[in-house]
Design a protein around this motif. Structure first.
Motif, PDB file in Angstrom:
ATOM      1  N   PRO A  51       4.591  73.341  69.395  1.00  0.00           N
ATOM      2  CA  PRO A  51       5.474  71.726  69.192  1.00  0.00           C
ATOM      3  C   PRO A  51       7.135  72.338  70.225  1.00  0.00           C
ATOM      4  CG  PRO A  51       5.939  73.439  67.139  1.00  0.00           C
ATOM      5  CD  PRO A  51       4.873  73.931  68.322  1.00  0.00           C
ATOM      6  N   ILE A  52       7.325  71.097  70.228  1.00  0.00           N
ATOM      7  CA  ILE A  52       8.637  70.503  70.789  1.00  0.00           C
ATOM      8  C   ILE A  52       9.426  70.497  69.639  1.00  0.00           C
ATOM      9  CG2 ILE A  52       9.798  69.503  72.585  1.00  0.00           C
ATOM     10  CD1 ILE A  52       6.634  69.302  73.906  1.00  0.00           C
ATOM     11  N   ASP A  53      10.609  71.441  70.145  1.00  0.00           N
ATOM     12  CA  ASP A  53      11.801  71.377  69.540  1.00  0.00           C
ATOM     13  C   ASP A  53      12.573  70.274  69.859  1.00  0.00           C
ATOM     14  OD1 ASP A  53      14.801  71.216  68.926  1.00  0.00           O
ATOM     15  OD2 ASP A  53      14.676  74.075  68.383  1.00  0.00           O
ATOM     16  N   LEU A  54      12.628  69.067  69.503  1.00  0.00           N
ATOM     17  CA  LEU A  54      13.698  67.865  69.802  1.00  0.00           C
ATOM     18  C   LEU A  54      14.859  68.336  70.661  1.00  0.00           C
ATOM     19  CD1 LEU A  54      11.509  64.360  68.586  1.00  0.00           C
ATOM     20  CD2 LEU A  54      11.028  65.585  70.593  1.00  0.00           C
ATOM     21  N   ASP A  55      15.480  68.430  69.897  1.00  0.00           N
ATOM     22  CA  ASP A  55      16.848  69.052  70.037  1.00  0.00           C
ATOM     23  C   ASP A  55      16.959  70.435  71.138  1.00  0.00           C
ATOM     24  OD1 ASP A  55      17.738  67.340  67.670  1.00  0.00           O
ATOM     25  OD2 ASP A  55      17.848  69.279  66.926  1.00  0.00           O
ATOM     26  N   ALA A  56      16.155  70.828  71.405  1.00  0.00           N
ATOM     27  CA  ALA A  56      16.448  71.721  72.172  1.00  0.00           C
ATOM     28  C   ALA A  56      16.080  70.613  73.786  1.00  0.00           C
ATOM     29  CB  ALA A  56      15.381  72.848  72.920  1.00  0.00           C
ATOM     30  N   TRP A  57      14.991  69.891  73.861  1.00  0.00           N
ATOM     31  CA  TRP A  57      14.145  68.973  74.846  1.00  0.00           C
ATOM     32  C   TRP A  57      15.455  68.028  75.364  1.00  0.00           C
ATOM     33  CZ3 TRP A  57      11.695  68.584  78.732  1.00  0.00           C
ATOM     34  CH2 TRP A  57      11.663  67.088  79.373  1.00  0.00           C
ATOM     35  N   ASP A  58      16.342  67.834  74.421  1.00  0.00           N
ATOM     36  CA  ASP A  58      17.438  67.339  74.365  1.00  0.00           C
ATOM     37  C   ASP A  58      18.169  67.589  75.966  1.00  0.00           C
ATOM     38  OD1 ASP A  58      15.980  64.524  73.577  1.00  0.00           O
ATOM     39  OD2 ASP A  58      17.298  64.852  71.625  1.00  0.00           O
ATOM     40  N   ARG A  59      18.476  69.231  75.120  1.00  0.00           N
ATOM     41  CA  ARG A  59      19.493  69.737  76.285  1.00  0.00           C
ATOM     42  C   ARG A  59      18.554  69.932  77.135  1.00  0.00           C
ATOM     43  NH1 ARG A  59      19.990  71.494  71.573  1.00  0.00           N
ATOM     44  NH2 ARG A  59      18.688  73.800  72.059  1.00  0.00           N
ATOM     45  N   THR A  60      17.944  70.116  77.092  1.00  0.00           N
ATOM     46  CA  THR A  60      16.863  70.443  78.497  1.00  0.00           C
ATOM     47  C   THR A  60      16.492  69.602  79.503  1.00  0.00           C
ATOM     48  OG1 THR A  60      15.663  72.231  77.251  1.00  0.00           O
ATOM     49  CG2 THR A  60      14.761  71.659  79.469  1.00  0.00           C
ATOM     50  N   TYR A  61      16.459  68.317  78.997  1.00  0.00           N
ATOM     51  CA  TYR A  61      16.311  66.847  79.850  1.00  0.00           C
ATOM     52  C   TYR A  61      17.346  66.785  80.167  1.00  0.00           C
ATOM     53  CZ  TYR A  61      14.583  62.608  81.429  1.00  0.00           C
ATOM     54  OH  TYR A  61      14.036  61.468  82.073  1.00  0.00           O
ATOM     55  N   LEU A  62      18.872  66.572  79.800  1.00  0.00           N
ATOM     56  CA  LEU A  62      20.292  67.079  79.793  1.00  0.00           C
ATOM     57  C   LEU A  62      19.913  67.553  81.620  1.00  0.00           C
ATOM     58  CD1 LEU A  62      23.040  64.961  80.056  1.00  0.00           C
ATOM     59  CD2 LEU A  62      23.331  66.691  78.338  1.00  0.00           C
ATOM     60  N   ARG A  63      19.962  68.625  81.582  1.00  0.00           N
ATOM     61  CA  ARG A  63      20.315  69.485  82.528  1.00  0.00           C
ATOM     62  C   ARG A  63      19.366  68.846  83.677  1.00  0.00           C
ATOM     63  NH1 ARG A  63      20.074  73.598  78.510  1.00  0.00           N
ATOM     64  NH2 ARG A  63      17.674  74.340  78.391  1.00  0.00           N
TER      65      ARG A  63
END
Length: 129
Positions: A51-63
């Motif tokens: 599963p993908i942690d959406l909060d972690a994904w949001d931070r990653t996608y911002l980077r």
């Protein structure tokens, strides 16, 4: 007269080697675009399996997005290398958008992500020559 092969450097992720970007405005653009692609490659590894942690994904996608924007700023010149790199950055952004949609349940992960990323690196090598 024989054509010289482009110089290669082994500074890329994994075993990837790059064509030397040279110096100047073109090189700054290509280097920034490669850095955006490298950040994308490195960051996506941690999201390769659910599963993908959406909060972690949001931070990653911002980077990732910030690196793409930085590269786009450096590639705003009207030289051929900048136009070529802009195309690669557009493909990188589309790939990130596809992964983002999949992470949010709005689509499926792109099945051709690795080949798209490989084409991005190949296009950036073309921009460097």
């Amino acid at each position: 007269m024989a054509r010289r092969s482009p110089a290669r450097s082994s500074t890329g992720p994994g075993s990837r080697s790059y064509v030397d970007a040279g110096k100047g405005e073109d090189a700054d653009c290509v280097i920034a675009a490669r850095q955006a692609a490298e950040v994308f490659t490195d960051e996506m590894r941690s999201f390769s399996r659910p599963p993908i942690d959406l909060d972690a994904w949001d931070r990653t996608y911002l980077r990732i997005e910030n690196r793409i924007v930085d590269a786009e700023d450096k590639c705003s010149c009207s030289r051929p290398a900048c136009f070529t790199a802009q195309g690669a950055l557009g493909s990188l952004r589309e790939l990130g958008d596809d992964f983002s949609a999949a992470a949010r349940g709005d689509g499926t992960p792109p099945i051709n992500g690795a080949s798209t990323l490989s084409r991005v690196y190949d296009t950036l090598d073309q921009a460097a020559t």
